[in-house]
Design a protein around this motif. Structure first.
Motif, PDB file in Angstrom:
ATOM      1  N   LYS A  73       0.845  -1.199   0.000  1.00 41.42           N
ATOM      2  CA  LYS A  73       0.000   0.000   0.000  1.00 41.42           C
ATOM      3  C   LYS A  73       0.874   1.240   0.000  1.00 41.42           C
ATOM      4  O   LYS A  73       1.964   1.252   0.554  1.00 41.42           O
ATOM      5  CB  LYS A  73      -0.902   0.002   1.248  1.00 41.42           C
ATOM      6  CG  LYS A  73      -2.024  -1.025   1.167  1.00 41.42           C
ATOM      7  CD  LYS A  73      -2.867  -1.005   2.418  1.00 41.42           C
ATOM      8  CE  LYS A  73      -3.968  -2.064   2.353  1.00 41.42           C
ATOM      9  NZ  LYS A  73      -4.707  -2.174   3.611  1.00 41.42           N
ATOM     10  N   CYS A  74       0.361   2.291  -0.635  1.00 39.39           N
ATOM     11  CA  CYS A  74       1.118   3.539  -0.794  1.00 39.39           C
ATOM     12  C   CYS A  74       1.744   4.000   0.515  1.00 39.39           C
ATOM     13  O   CYS A  74       1.085   4.048   1.544  1.00 39.39           O
ATOM     14  CB  CYS A  74       0.197   4.646  -1.307  1.00 39.39           C
ATOM     15  SG  CYS A  74       0.062   4.591  -3.078  1.00 39.39           S
ATOM     16  N   GLY A  75       3.022   4.329   0.415  1.00 39.67           N
ATOM     17  CA  GLY A  75       3.697   4.896   1.574  1.00 39.67           C
ATOM     18  C   GLY A  75       4.165   3.890   2.593  1.00 39.67           C
ATOM     19  O   GLY A  75       4.856   4.225   3.551  1.00 39.67           O
ATOM     20  N   ARG A  76       3.814   2.613   2.404  1.00 40.71           N
ATOM     21  CA  ARG A  76       4.200   1.606   3.395  1.00 40.71           C
ATOM     22  C   ARG A  76       5.595   1.064   3.088  1.00 40.71           C
ATOM     23  O   ARG A  76       5.876   0.643   1.978  1.00 40.71           O
ATOM     24  CB  ARG A  76       3.197   0.456   3.383  1.00 40.71           C
ATOM     25  CG  ARG A  76       3.537  -0.620   4.388  1.00 40.71           C
ATOM     26  CD  ARG A  76       2.480  -1.698   4.441  1.00 40.71           C
ATOM     27  NE  ARG A  76       2.918  -2.795   5.268  1.00 40.71           N
ATOM     28  CZ  ARG A  76       2.268  -3.932   5.412  1.00 40.71           C
ATOM     29  NH1 ARG A  76       1.120  -4.109   4.784  1.00 40.71           N
ATOM     30  NH2 ARG A  76       2.733  -4.890   6.188  1.00 40.71           N
ATOM     31  N   THR A  77       6.478   1.116   4.073  1.00 43.80           N
ATOM     32  CA  THR A  77       7.802   0.527   3.886  1.00 43.80           C
ATOM     33  C   THR A  77       7.743  -0.917   4.382  1.00 43.80           C
ATOM     34  O   THR A  77       7.105  -1.209   5.398  1.00 43.80           O
ATOM     35  CB  THR A  77       8.885   1.293   4.684  1.00 43.80           C
ATOM     36  OG1 THR A  77       8.503   1.326   6.062  1.00 43.80           O
ATOM     37  CG2 THR A  77       9.037   2.697   4.173  1.00 43.80           C
ATOM     38  N   VAL A  78       8.378  -1.810   3.646  1.00 35.56           N
ATOM     39  CA  VAL A  78       8.334  -3.227   4.010  1.00 35.56           C
ATOM     40  C   VAL A  78       9.744  -3.757   4.230  1.00 35.56           C
ATOM     41  O   VAL A  78      10.677  -3.356   3.548  1.00 35.56           O
ATOM     42  CB  VAL A  78       7.614  -4.063   2.930  1.00 35.56           C
ATOM     43  CG1 VAL A  78       6.128  -3.730   2.897  1.00 35.56           C
ATOM     44  CG2 VAL A  78       8.230  -3.878   1.556  1.00 35.56           C
ATOM     45  N   GLU A  79       9.869  -4.624   5.199  1.00 36.66           N
ATOM     46  CA  GLU A  79      11.140  -5.280   5.508  1.00 36.66           C
ATOM     47  C   GLU A  79      10.968  -6.774   5.277  1.00 36.66           C
ATOM     48  O   GLU A  79       9.898  -7.323   5.526  1.00 36.66           O
ATOM     49  CB  GLU A  79      11.518  -5.037   6.979  1.00 36.66           C
ATOM     50  CG  GLU A  79      11.827  -3.598   7.330  1.00 36.66           C
ATOM     51  CD  GLU A  79      13.108  -3.108   6.680  1.00 36.66           C
ATOM     52  OE1 GLU A  79      14.029  -3.933   6.503  1.00 36.66           O
ATOM     53  OE2 GLU A  79      13.180  -1.916   6.330  1.00 36.66           O
ATOM     54  N   PRO A  80      12.018  -7.464   4.827  1.00 41.18           N
ATOM     55  CA  PRO A  80      11.912  -8.913   4.678  1.00 41.18           C
ATOM     56  C   PRO A  80      11.689  -9.573   6.038  1.00 41.18           C
ATOM     57  O   PRO A  80      12.331  -9.203   7.015  1.00 41.18           O
ATOM     58  CB  PRO A  80      13.258  -9.320   4.074  1.00 41.18           C
ATOM     59  CG  PRO A  80      14.179  -8.172   4.323  1.00 41.18           C
ATOM     60  CD  PRO A  80      13.333  -6.948   4.422  1.00 41.18           C
ATOM     61  N   PHE A  81      10.764 -10.531   6.090  1.00 35.16           N
ATOM     62  CA  PHE A  81      10.415 -11.119   7.376  1.00 35.16           C
ATOM     63  C   PHE A  81      11.406 -12.184   7.832  1.00 35.16           C
ATOM     64  O   PHE A  81      11.344 -12.658   8.958  1.00 35.16           O
ATOM     65  CB  PHE A  81       8.981 -11.662   7.329  1.00 35.16           C
ATOM     66  CG  PHE A  81       8.823 -13.148   7.073  1.00 35.16           C
ATOM     67  CD1 PHE A  81       7.844 -13.863   7.762  1.00 35.16           C
ATOM     68  CD2 PHE A  81       9.592 -13.827   6.154  1.00 35.16           C
ATOM     69  CE1 PHE A  81       7.659 -15.222   7.537  1.00 35.16           C
ATOM     70  CE2 PHE A  81       9.407 -15.182   5.918  1.00 35.16           C
ATOM     71  CZ  PHE A  81       8.440 -15.887   6.621  1.00 35.16           C
ATOM     72  N   LEU A  82      12.340 -12.572   6.941  1.00 34.95           N
ATOM     73  CA  LEU A  82      13.188 -13.739   7.177  1.00 34.95           C
ATOM     74  C   LEU A  82      13.930 -13.705   8.504  1.00 34.95           C
ATOM     75  O   LEU A  82      13.848 -14.651   9.300  1.00 34.95           O
ATOM     76  CB  LEU A  82      14.191 -13.891   6.024  1.00 34.95           C
ATOM     77  CG  LEU A  82      15.133 -15.094   6.128  1.00 34.95           C
ATOM     78  CD1 LEU A  82      14.349 -16.403   6.138  1.00 34.95           C
ATOM     79  CD2 LEU A  82      16.140 -15.082   4.974  1.00 34.95           C
ATOM     80  N   TRP A  83      14.645 -12.624   8.772  1.00 37.08           N
ATOM     81  CA  TRP A  83      15.520 -12.624   9.951  1.00 37.08           C
ATOM     82  C   TRP A  83      14.710 -12.485  11.233  1.00 37.08           C
ATOM     83  O   TRP A  83      15.033 -13.096  12.256  1.00 37.08           O
ATOM     84  CB  TRP A  83      16.572 -11.515   9.829  1.00 37.08           C
ATOM     85  CG  TRP A  83      17.309 -11.614   8.542  1.00 37.08           C
ATOM     86  CD1 TRP A  83      17.357 -10.696   7.537  1.00 37.08           C
ATOM     87  CD2 TRP A  83      18.066 -12.736   8.067  1.00 37.08           C
ATOM     88  NE1 TRP A  83      18.095 -11.160   6.480  1.00 37.08           N
ATOM     89  CE2 TRP A  83      18.551 -12.404   6.772  1.00 37.08           C
ATOM     90  CE3 TRP A  83      18.399 -13.987   8.614  1.00 37.08           C
ATOM     91  CZ2 TRP A  83      19.337 -13.284   6.029  1.00 37.08           C
ATOM     92  CZ3 TRP A  83      19.176 -14.858   7.857  1.00 37.08           C
ATOM     93  CH2 TRP A  83      19.636 -14.506   6.589  1.00 37.08           C
TER      94      TRP A  83
END
Length: 369
Positions: free
Chosen positions: A148-158
């Motif tokens: 969604k617009c403006g949402r920063t995402v991080e990889p969930f792996l770690w």
């Protein structure tokens, strides 16, 4: 009591269904979801592909007709390592983009959702070019879904792996040697014995840090991933010539190469893991070409795929396939302690971790162009 709010909130039915005798609870649930169905006409079919949940199909017309409801009862203690709110969110996102079934409601110990017509893929079909190219293209489409617009995402792996490791430590009484006491033996794999230091918490913790250091230098994009694409989670519709992915317990934003490497690991199977079935380099390159064409097209880019691009992704996938084996090795150790399901999780953990250590040096040595 039911509760429902506006927006993306999902209907929640305040009901606990008995795992041992689920029919009565399911009928109560269906009286709210399908009030026009007569109880005496409702048929139920239990699917046995899952190794952590019970899945029951409910229908009055033939099973493959529209309208069938799937009821999934969560496995015991799965809330420790599955984020159920996130799972519901992923259901809604994938359905909104035409990539997944509609979710109907949640209840205390499970969810209900739309039945995806088709058959669960088998291991042989996984190797057929016409099928694996469909799978590659579908993954490319899902990976192109933007947050969604403006949402920063991080990889969930770690984050997820650290959580697993903490649970492993706590479930062994906090002692560093707890895992070494597990009888994780597998005579067929020629691997670890119950006294092996490779199963100690300290070794696994150090191994995760080593993986993180190496893989954090690999420039794999963070995309919307399924993260658990084994054969039972792929539905093939022969009539329509399509595949759809189901089961979003681990779906989240993650490294692109992890999702692909994880799928390649699944060629080895689940019940009797056999890594001689791991896809050949030629199959992987063909798969990756179909994937990149779909991913680029879905992302609005030029569809031409070069040999160099395929090679780069191939190397990234090899490296992240290590993380997949390590991830599910930890998961299986936890399952062996918490799950009530009749499955040899210790043997599975051994197979995944054996292959991780067998391939680590080779894959760490691969150089990105």
């Amino acid at each position: 009591m039911d509760s429902v709010s506006s927006g993306d909130q999902l209907l929640h039915v305040d009901l606990l269904i008995d795992e041992q005798e689920p029919r009565r609870g399911i009928l109560e649930l269906l009286s709210r979801l399908r009030p026009h169905w007569k109880a005496q006409d409702i048929q139920m079919k239990t699917f046995t592909e899952g190794i952590t949940n019970q899945l029951i199909g409910c229908y009055v017309a033939p099973l493959q007709e529209p309208g069938c409801v799937l009821v999934r009862l969560y496995g015991r203690m799965t809330e420790l390592y599955v984020n159920r709110d996130r799972e519901v969110e992923m259901f809604q996102v994938l359905h909104a983009h035409g990539c997944g079934p509609q979710i109907y409601c949640s209840f205390q110990n499970g969810i209900c959702y739309e039945f995806v017509r088709g058959t669960v893929l088998d291991d042989d079909l996984l190797r057929q070019p016409s099928i694996y190219r469909l799978i590659a293209a579908e993954m490319g489409r899902i990976h192109s879904i933007q947050p969604k617009c403006g949402r920063t995402v991080e990889p969930f792996l770690w984050t997820k792996m650290s959580h697993f490791l903490t649970l492993v430590k706590n479930s062994s009484g906090g002692g560093g040697g707890g895992l070494a006491e597990q009888r994780c033996t597998n005579s067929d794999s020629g691997g670890f014995t119950s006294s092996s230091p490779l199963f100690s918490f300290e070794t696994l913790s150090a191994e995760m840090e080593s993986l993180k250091r190496h893989l954090s230098q690999i420039d794999s994009p963070t995309v919307l991933c399924h993260n658990d694409l084994l054969t039972k989670n792929i539905i093939y519709n022969h009539t329509e010539g399509t595949v759809k992915f189901i089961d979003y317990e681990y779906a989240d934003y993650n490294y692109q190469a992890f999702d692909i490497g994880n799928h390649f690991n699944e060629f080895a199977g689940v019940n009797d893991v056999n890594y001689s079935l791991y896809p050949s380099r030629e199959l992987q390159r063909d798969w990756l070409t179909a994937y990149l064409e779909s991913y680029k097209q879905s992302s609005g880019h030029e569809v031409t795929v070069t040999e160099a691009e395929v090679t780069q992704l191939y190397i990234q996938v090899c490296k992240f396939s290590l993380a997949s084996n390590f991830f599910w090795g930890l998961w299986a150790i936890l399952q062996s302690r918490f799950s009530s399901i009749d499955f040899d999780f210790q043997r599975y953990a051994t197979a995944r971790l054996n292959f991780y250590f067998e391939k680590k040096e080779e894959y760490f040595g691969l150089t990105i162009i």
